[in-house]
Design a protein around this motif. Sequence first.
Motif, mmCIF file in Angstrom:
data_model
loop_
_atom_site.group_PDB
_atom_site.id
_atom_site.type_symbol
_atom_site.label_atom_id
_atom_site.label_comp_id
_atom_site.label_asym_id
_atom_site.label_seq_id
_atom_site.Cartn_x
_atom_site.Cartn_y
_atom_site.Cartn_z
ATOM 1 N N PRO A 1 0.648 12.116 -10.416
ATOM 2 C CA PRO A 1 -1.042 12.098 -8.904
ATOM 3 C C PRO A 1 -2.103 12.784 -9.301
ATOM 4 O O PRO A 1 -2.518 13.158 -8.542
ATOM 5 C CB PRO A 1 0.357 13.297 -8.931
ATOM 6 C CG PRO A 1 1.216 13.871 -9.478
ATOM 7 C CD PRO A 1 2.065 12.478 -10.346
ATOM 8 N N SER B 1 0.235 -1.026 0.231
ATOM 9 C CA SER B 1 0.018 -0.219 0.085
ATOM 10 C C SER B 1 0.724 1.388 0.155
ATOM 11 O O SER B 1 0.465 2.536 -0.941
ATOM 12 C CB SER B 1 -0.682 -0.425 1.174
ATOM 13 O OG SER B 1 -1.635 1.355 1.690
ATOM 14 N N THR B 2 1.742 1.213 0.671
ATOM 15 C CA THR B 2 2.367 2.323 0.746
ATOM 16 C C THR B 2 3.705 2.644 -0.479
ATOM 17 O O THR B 2 3.711 3.480 -1.268
ATOM 18 C CB THR B 2 4.050 1.863 1.751
ATOM 19 O OG1 THR B 2 3.074 2.255 3.229
ATOM 20 C CG2 THR B 2 4.705 3.593 1.682
ATOM 21 N N ALA B 3 4.250 2.002 -0.964
ATOM 22 C CA ALA B 3 4.585 1.103 -2.351
ATOM 23 C C ALA B 3 3.254 2.024 -3.582
ATOM 24 O O ALA B 3 4.194 3.457 -4.299
ATOM 25 C CB ALA B 3 5.296 -0.214 -2.506
ATOM 26 N N LEU B 4 2.383 1.644 -3.442
ATOM 27 C CA LEU B 4 1.337 1.839 -4.503
ATOM 28 C C LEU B 4 1.078 3.833 -4.144
ATOM 29 O O LEU B 4 1.149 4.333 -5.583
ATOM 30 C CB LEU B 4 -0.018 1.640 -3.975
ATOM 31 C CG LEU B 4 -0.732 1.747 -5.429
ATOM 32 C CD1 LEU B 4 -1.007 1.271 -6.672
ATOM 33 C CD2 LEU B 4 -2.050 1.283 -4.655
ATOM 34 N N ALA B 5 0.916 3.735 -2.902
ATOM 35 C CA ALA B 5 0.613 5.528 -2.510
ATOM 36 C C ALA B 5 1.899 6.435 -3.277
ATOM 37 O O ALA B 5 1.780 7.353 -3.921
ATOM 38 C CB ALA B 5 0.610 6.106 -1.342
ATOM 39 N N ALA B 6 2.985 5.764 -2.785
ATOM 40 C CA ALA B 6 4.008 6.969 -2.801
ATOM 41 C C ALA B 6 4.325 6.642 -4.696
ATOM 42 O O ALA B 6 4.882 8.050 -4.857
ATOM 43 C CB ALA B 6 5.566 6.147 -2.246
ATOM 44 N N CYS B 7 4.276 5.488 -5.356
ATOM 45 C CA CYS B 7 4.409 5.500 -6.856
ATOM 46 C C CYS B 7 3.772 6.615 -6.924
ATOM 47 O O CYS B 7 4.237 7.295 -8.301
ATOM 48 C CB CYS B 7 4.314 4.122 -7.195
ATOM 49 S SG CYS B 7 4.514 4.149 -8.169
ATOM 50 N N ILE B 8 2.557 6.533 -7.176
ATOM 51 C CA ILE B 8 1.357 7.478 -7.993
ATOM 52 C C ILE B 8 1.911 8.722 -7.506
ATOM 53 O O ILE B 8 1.351 9.491 -8.482
ATOM 54 C CB ILE B 8 0.146 6.971 -7.489
ATOM 55 C CG1 ILE B 8 -0.071 5.359 -8.004
ATOM 56 C CG2 ILE B 8 -0.849 8.233 -8.158
ATOM 57 C CD1 ILE B 8 -1.573 4.812 -7.696
ATOM 58 N N ALA B 9 1.921 9.101 -6.324
ATOM 59 C CA ALA B 9 2.370 10.048 -5.704
ATOM 60 C C ALA B 9 3.581 10.519 -6.845
ATOM 61 O O ALA B 9 3.834 11.717 -6.980
ATOM 62 C CB ALA B 9 2.904 10.636 -4.075
ATOM 63 N N GLU B 10 3.985 10.164 -7.166
ATOM 64 C CA GLU B 10 5.949 10.305 -7.303
ATOM 65 C C GLU B 10 5.334 10.603 -9.133
ATOM 66 O O GLU B 10 5.922 11.748 -9.619
ATOM 67 C CB GLU B 10 6.315 9.257 -7.505
ATOM 68 C CG GLU B 10 7.597 9.395 -6.418
ATOM 69 C CD GLU B 10 8.165 9.044 -5.704
ATOM 70 O OE1 GLU B 10 9.276 8.294 -6.423
ATOM 71 O OE2 GLU B 10 8.987 9.270 -4.837
ATOM 72 N N LEU B 11 4.434 9.383 -10.104
ATOM 73 C CA LEU B 11 4.803 9.382 -11.121
ATOM 74 C C LEU B 11 3.354 9.577 -12.209
ATOM 75 O O LEU B 11 3.315 10.739 -13.047
ATOM 76 C CB LEU B 11 4.863 8.218 -12.005
ATOM 77 C CG LEU B 11 6.862 7.107 -10.837
ATOM 78 C CD1 LEU B 11 6.756 5.961 -11.755
ATOM 79 C CD2 LEU B 11 7.505 8.436 -11.874
ATOM 80 N N ALA C 1 -1.695 3.046 3.898
ATOM 81 C CA ALA C 1 -0.838 3.969 3.702
ATOM 82 C C ALA C 1 -0.877 4.616 4.102
ATOM 83 O O ALA C 1 0.948 5.701 4.351
ATOM 84 C CB ALA C 1 -0.507 4.334 1.597
#
Lengths: 281, 281
Positions: free
Chosen positions: B204, B192-202, B221
């Motif tokens: 949003p 969940s953390t990876a998903l949210a961080a990935c979308i936030a970076e690439l 997350a």
Amino acid sequence: LIENVAIAGVGLIGGSFGLALRAAGYRGTITGVSSEATIRSALAVGAIDSALTLPQAAAEADLIFLAQPIGRIMDTLRHLDPLVDPDALVTDAGSTKHAIVTTAQNALHRCHFLGGHPLAGKEKRGVEAADAQLFQGRPWVLTPSNPDALKTDIAAEFIDWLHKIGARPVILGAEEHDRLISFSSHVPQLASTALAACIAELSPESAQVSGPGLVDSTRLALSPYDVWRDILATNSAAIEEALTAYIGKLEYLRENLRTRDLQREFETAAQFATRLREFSH
Amino acid sequence: LIENVAIAGVGLIGGSFGLALRAAGYRGTITGVSSEATIRSALAVGAIDSALTLPQAAAEADLIFLAQPIGRIMDTLRHLDPLVDPDALVTDAGSTKHAIVTTAQNALHRCHFLGGHPLAGKEKRGVEAADAQLFQGRPWVLTPSNPDALKTDIAAEFIDWLHKIGARPVILGAEEHDRLISFSSHVPQLASTALAACIAELSPESAQVSGPGLVDSTRLALSPYDVWRDILATNSAAIEEALTAYIGKLEYLRENLRTRDLQREFETAAQFATRLREFSH
């Protein structure tokens, strides 16, 4: 003026569109094109007034709403051109857009087309679960192939109805839609499916030591493959790219489990998750 | 007989344990060991009767329940041995077990120890959110270092209280617990953390085309890093292994997006997710 709406595929989305139009004050005709069993249920819940075949319905309709599975939408588009009134607007609810818009561009010449994707759903499927409030506050993506496609009288009137049923129209290019949705919907689906399949194979006993977190994380894994087959087939390139980025992020977390870099990732993730909730309300 | 319970760390879990004991008919003393602000709140909600320092509380307690963060539990264990009554039972609520059980084995010689992990939680933290029903129907893992550790009078009485507060005791080895929980809790958190961080970076902007699925997928997350730092540090090996298996499954899905193998994965995943829900009720 939109006075005759044909809904092809009267399931959860098609049926909810019919109910929502009625609830918003639409007084014209709503005709359903679906299997016999679905038509019976759709008439029972009041989502449609009557049923016709596609050629009959298309001949009379001002607005033709294709709310079938993606593959069926593309099939219908390939047969629709000779059947439509030249002033009619054809639109759809398919959850990937590039393949559908391309198919429409190649197949539909005699009438207007505007790709659409209402971001609304429920765990239950079928017209029995249809709900006039389903689109309330939810984005309804429109993917005009050119800006003029939004400016015809019939498109403007359709967009008015979207507002009246409570949806929030969002204008995007078809490929842009597919790229954005690969991150917001397709990767989350595969992340949940992969998690549940991985635990089922390698550590099913983990179920005895699970809490509400695993229940949340496996909710999407309940989704049936028959809905996803067409989505995955019509958006493979964007999904592959987004999934590769997601895998890269997981590898980065794995390499940094004991470092403070994890703190930054947790903070970025929590910020995005928080903003997402503000956005959804 | 357990007539004097000391709770070190009166947060959500520690406070809920106090409230649950009272609701289940426990009439002895409940002493809290915590910061001044927490003690005030814990007294206000009735989770404890009084507050003492750790040495004072440990000297009088029959049952010492360590409900602090993992790192604090290990610190407390290292100082506890000279302070305890030899008939007392020390137990804990740490969400990884191998590091804690090993620390207890090395540090505690004068009294009994039984590692524990109640699988209960809430989105809100702190004793203000404490709830006598928190453990109702939830697993409470116990990780005895040998089978005899469950058979002492004091351990048997503690387990009786777990039943009375509605928890379901589950007996596991400490390393087995950590392996199972890496799949059921730690990988879901990182996914969940990876998903949210990935979308936030690439991507949003994907937030504008998201639905309830992304909200579910990013709920974990929201978890704060300060809770997870100790978990990740004390279970790195199991997490790395489980995360590698999860990444492998995602790669397999990516390679097979257009094949029927995906159907099997969706079915396996949906079956597991369905069984998990039956198990949780």
